[in-house]
Scaffold this motif. Structure first.
Motif, PDB file in Angstrom:
ATOM      1  N   PRO A  27       0.785  -1.233  -0.063  1.00 10.53           N
ATOM      2  CA  PRO A  27      -0.085  -0.150   0.058  1.00 10.53           C
ATOM      3  C   PRO A  27       0.868   1.382  -0.127  1.00 10.53           C
ATOM      4  CG  PRO A  27       0.031  -1.045   2.182  1.00 10.53           C
ATOM      5  CD  PRO A  27       0.440  -1.963   1.079  1.00 10.53           C
ATOM      6  N   LEU A  28       2.171   1.358   0.373  1.00 12.33           N
ATOM      7  CA  LEU A  28       3.049   2.252   0.342  1.00 12.33           C
ATOM      8  C   LEU A  28       4.158   2.218  -0.657  1.00 12.33           C
ATOM      9  CD1 LEU A  28       3.505   2.679   4.276  1.00 12.33           C
ATOM     10  CD2 LEU A  28       2.053   3.937   2.593  1.00 12.33           C
ATOM     11  N   THR A  29       4.777   3.313  -1.146  1.00 14.03           N
ATOM     12  CA  THR A  29       6.234   2.892  -2.012  1.00 14.03           C
ATOM     13  C   THR A  29       7.139   2.298  -1.103  1.00 14.03           C
ATOM     14  OG1 THR A  29       7.562   4.916  -1.355  1.00 14.03           O
ATOM     15  CG2 THR A  29       5.504   5.234  -3.066  1.00 14.03           C
ATOM     16  N   LEU A  30       8.270   2.027  -1.655  1.00 13.29           N
ATOM     17  CA  LEU A  30       9.574   1.591  -0.832  1.00 13.29           C
ATOM     18  C   LEU A  30       9.672   2.593   0.059  1.00 13.29           C
ATOM     19  CD1 LEU A  30      11.240  -0.274  -3.913  1.00 13.29           C
ATOM     20  CD2 LEU A  30      10.117  -1.542  -1.866  1.00 13.29           C
ATOM     21  N   PRO A  31      10.590   2.625   1.073  1.00  9.38           N
ATOM     22  CA  PRO A  31      10.903   3.480   1.798  1.00  9.38           C
ATOM     23  C   PRO A  31      12.263   4.353   1.178  1.00  9.38           C
ATOM     24  CG  PRO A  31      11.959   1.457   2.776  1.00  9.38           C
ATOM     25  CD  PRO A  31      11.122   1.067   1.491  1.00  9.38           C
ATOM     26  N   LEU A  32      12.335   5.711   1.427  1.00  9.30           N
ATOM     27  CA  LEU A  32      13.430   6.546   0.917  1.00  9.30           C
ATOM     28  C   LEU A  32      14.255   6.848   1.819  1.00  9.30           C
ATOM     29  CD1 LEU A  32      14.531   8.122  -1.591  1.00  9.30           C
ATOM     30  CD2 LEU A  32      12.859   9.910  -0.756  1.00  9.30           C
ATOM     31  N   LEU A  33      15.522   6.747   1.881  1.00 12.91           N
ATOM     32  CA  LEU A  33      16.549   7.010   2.776  1.00 12.91           C
ATOM     33  C   LEU A  33      17.240   8.241   2.361  1.00 12.91           C
ATOM     34  CD1 LEU A  33      17.673   5.967   5.548  1.00 12.91           C
ATOM     35  CD2 LEU A  33      19.438   4.763   4.161  1.00 12.91           C
ATOM     36  N   VAL A  34      17.197   9.369   2.859  1.00 19.52           N
ATOM     37  CA  VAL A  34      17.752  10.647   2.513  1.00 19.52           C
ATOM     38  C   VAL A  34      18.960  10.968   3.300  1.00 19.52           C
ATOM     39  CG1 VAL A  34      17.205  13.075   2.087  1.00 19.52           C
ATOM     40  CG2 VAL A  34      15.298  11.475   1.954  1.00 19.52           C
ATOM     41  N   CYS A  35      20.235  10.982   2.743  1.00 19.66           N
ATOM     42  CA  CYS A  35      21.521  10.863   3.292  1.00 19.66           C
ATOM     43  C   CYS A  35      22.120  11.875   3.044  1.00 19.66           C
ATOM     44  CB  CYS A  35      22.330   9.810   2.639  1.00 19.66           C
ATOM     45  SG  CYS A  35      21.576   7.798   3.176  1.00 19.66           S
ATOM     46  N   GLY A  36      22.609  12.579   4.371  1.00 24.16           N
ATOM     47  CA  GLY A  36      23.553  13.746   4.426  1.00 24.16           C
ATOM     48  C   GLY A  36      23.597  14.081   5.818  1.00 24.16           C
ATOM     49  N   SER A  37      24.683  13.853   6.416  1.00 25.36           N
ATOM     50  CA  SER A  37      24.806  14.461   7.730  1.00 25.36           C
ATOM     51  C   SER A  37      24.944  15.923   7.816  1.00 25.36           C
ATOM     52  CB  SER A  37      26.204  14.062   8.347  1.00 25.36           C
ATOM     53  OG  SER A  37      26.674  14.647   9.554  1.00 25.36           O
ATOM     54  N   PRO A  38      24.488  16.522   9.070  1.00 20.90           N
ATOM     55  CA  PRO A  38      24.614  18.057   9.218  1.00 20.90           C
ATOM     56  C   PRO A  38      26.140  18.444   9.278  1.00 20.90           C
ATOM     57  CG  PRO A  38      23.848  16.938  11.119  1.00 20.90           C
ATOM     58  CD  PRO A  38      23.644  15.963   9.856  1.00 20.90           C
ATOM     59  N   LEU A  39      27.036  17.665   9.420  1.00 25.15           N
ATOM     60  CA  LEU A  39      28.658  17.980   9.414  1.00 25.15           C
ATOM     61  C   LEU A  39      29.153  17.201   8.220  1.00 25.15           C
ATOM     62  CD1 LEU A  39      29.576  16.944  13.120  1.00 25.15           C
ATOM     63  CD2 LEU A  39      28.520  18.957  12.200  1.00 25.15           C
ATOM     64  N   TYR A  40      28.613  16.678   7.127  1.00 27.12           N
ATOM     65  CA  TYR A  40      29.032  16.225   6.236  1.00 27.12           C
ATOM     66  C   TYR A  40      28.104  15.938   4.896  1.00 27.12           C
ATOM     67  CZ  TYR A  40      31.868  13.256   3.090  1.00 27.12           C
ATOM     68  OH  TYR A  40      32.504  12.814   1.892  1.00 27.12           O
ATOM     69  N   ASP A  41      28.354  16.775   3.922  1.00 32.75           N
ATOM     70  CA  ASP A  41      27.578  16.469   2.708  1.00 32.75           C
ATOM     71  C   ASP A  41      25.946  16.594   2.750  1.00 32.75           C
ATOM     72  OD1 ASP A  41      27.815  16.156   0.209  1.00 32.75           O
ATOM     73  OD2 ASP A  41      27.997  14.250   0.142  1.00 32.75           O
TER      74      ASP A  41
END
Length: 440
Positions: free
Chosen positions: A250-264
């Motif tokens: 019923p949902l899409t696959l999960p989305l992992l949004v990657c970026g540390s506040p200290l790096y990228d």
């Protein structure tokens, strides 16, 4: 026999893949990538392997049509993988068509007409990649049919283009180890990556600051611009997040949004600007993208399914900026980094388990469960210092931290294997399995 033409003209198709003439000579010789047919076959086989789709040995072919027509892909899947192979073919064609990958090429062409394209051309911006070079670089060679999540990142490093392998780098080797440590048995199913800037450029953990030539505004102008029809990022997300294998979810696959506040932090930054109406707000009413923040978005306003998302560190941030400090409750303390990354991986595993049961996952509940495991009872928000209830999990944090703290710059790899790091933690980590006892 699965047989299908790639979309578009031959000239268009050749732009979708790395140019064999621009590959690292050693890579080209080792992998025998002399022609465009060789390159397309190489990436197609890599994708099939990442998807776990078994084909008859030697059956994969890429042939060039006559009279300037495009390339045809063919292979024989083993009987048990027949339906998966059909799904693969459909997704392979869709991802490369003008409404998806073609939008990345359009955005790159538009960017080339401005001073924003490779402003440091001819000059090095780090120690390892030579003079700055920018090349369109699409998510080929990754799982396209059986993946369990999509990971949003900043841009592909130029080494991924030159070596014809986005997946063989420290960032993703570390991520595969993290996934395995949470109990996920097929980490390759979590290698579906989309970059908000589909341009290979100097990387290696040295070019982001102060040399950030891929700010949020570059994505918004050339790869997420409704007014100009340059909507690559969201168009590709809509496709990749709901492959045929996910049709019953019923949902899409999960989305992992990657970026540390200290790096990228650029991928979460773009996510924040695009989905600001969907996100929680701070005391000032400003949308937030805090690490371990979870919730739902709709990729497009009319998307039929909601997308569970999680904000996470960049997968290599712990290895680049992590260290031992006096406060393990805050990054850049290496223990905090490891627990956050393990919680993010566990979140994806919980999403996959819910989908397998036919259930609709609650992202906030899933990340709460993951944090309880890696931070300890009562720490469902992951805000404190990690203190897992399980001795095995405490050892895991220590071993991963030892791998990230003890790095061999000559081999571009951790000094210790995971097993060696685990043994070191057992003998030197003390009662609390602290990783901060130094490196040999």
């Amino acid at each position: 026999m699965i047989l299908y033409p790639l979309p578009g003209s031959r000239a268009y198709q050749e732009r979708l893949y790395p140019d064999p003439a621009l590959l690292d000579p050693a890579t080209r010789a080792k992998l025998k990538l002399e022609t465009h047919e060789d390159v397309i076959a190489h990436f197609t086989k890599t994708s099939l392997d990442e998807d776990g789709i078994q084909i008859e040995p030697g059956s994969l072919t890429v042939t060039k049509g006559t009279g300037g027509t495009g390339y045809m892909v063919g292979f024989r899947a083993l009987p048990a993988f027949a339906q998966q192979a059909e799904h693969f073919a459909a997704m392979h064609v869709a991802m490369l068509d003008a409404r998806h990958a073609g939008l990345a090429l359009d955005g790159c062409d538009a960017c080339r007409e401005t001073p924003a394209w490779n402003p440091m051309a001819g000059f090095p911006v780090n120690r390892s990649d030579g003079p700055s070079e920018w090349l369109p670089c699409l998510p080929v060679g990754m799982p396209v049919a059986n993946h369990q999540a999509v990971t949003l990142m900043h841009y592909p490093p130029i080494v991924a283009y030159r070596t014809a392998n986005y997946l063989n780098n420290m960032t993703l080797r570390r991520w595969a180890q993290i996934l395995q440590c949470t109990g996920i048995g097929s980490p390759e199913r979590y290698h579906a990556i989309l970059d908000v800037n589909p341009i290979a450029a100097p990387g290696s953990g040295e070019s982001e600051y102060p040399n950030d030539y891929f700010p949020i505004s570059l994505t918004s102008m050339f790869f997420d611009n409704d007014a100009r029809g340059l909507t690559y990022v969201r168009s590709m997300l809509e496709l990749m997040l709901n492959p045929p294998s996910n049709a019953e979810n019923p949902l899409t696959l999960p989305l992992l949004v990657c970026g540390s506040p200290l790096y990228d932090p650029q991928a979460p930054g773009w996510f924040r600007t695009r989905y600001k109406a969907h996100l929680p707000k701070d005391a000032n009413g400003s949308p937030t993208v805090n690490v371990l923040q979870a919730g739902f978005i709709r990729v497009l306003p009319d998307s039929p399914k909601k997308t569970p998302y999680l904000i996470a560190n960049h997968m290599i941030a712990a290895g680049v900026t992590g260290r031992c400090t006096d406060d393990p409750a805050q990054i850049p303390d290496i223990r905090k980094y490891e627990a956050q990354d393990l919680a993010a991986a566990s979140f994806l595993g919980l999403c996959a388990a819910a989908a397998k049961r036919g259930e609709e996952v609650d992202p906030e509940e899933a990340i709460g469960t993951a944090c309880e495991r890696w931070f300890g009872p009562g720490q469902g928000d992951g805000s404190g210092a990690p203190n897992p209830a399980s001795e095995s999990d405490r050892l895991t944090i220590c071993a991963l931290a030892q791998m990230d703290l003890c790095f061999n710059p000559k081999t571009i790899s951790p000094t210790y294997t995971y097993e060696q790091a685990l043994a070191r933690c057992q003998s030197k980590g003390g009662a609390d399995f602290s990783p901060c006892f130094g490196c040999a």
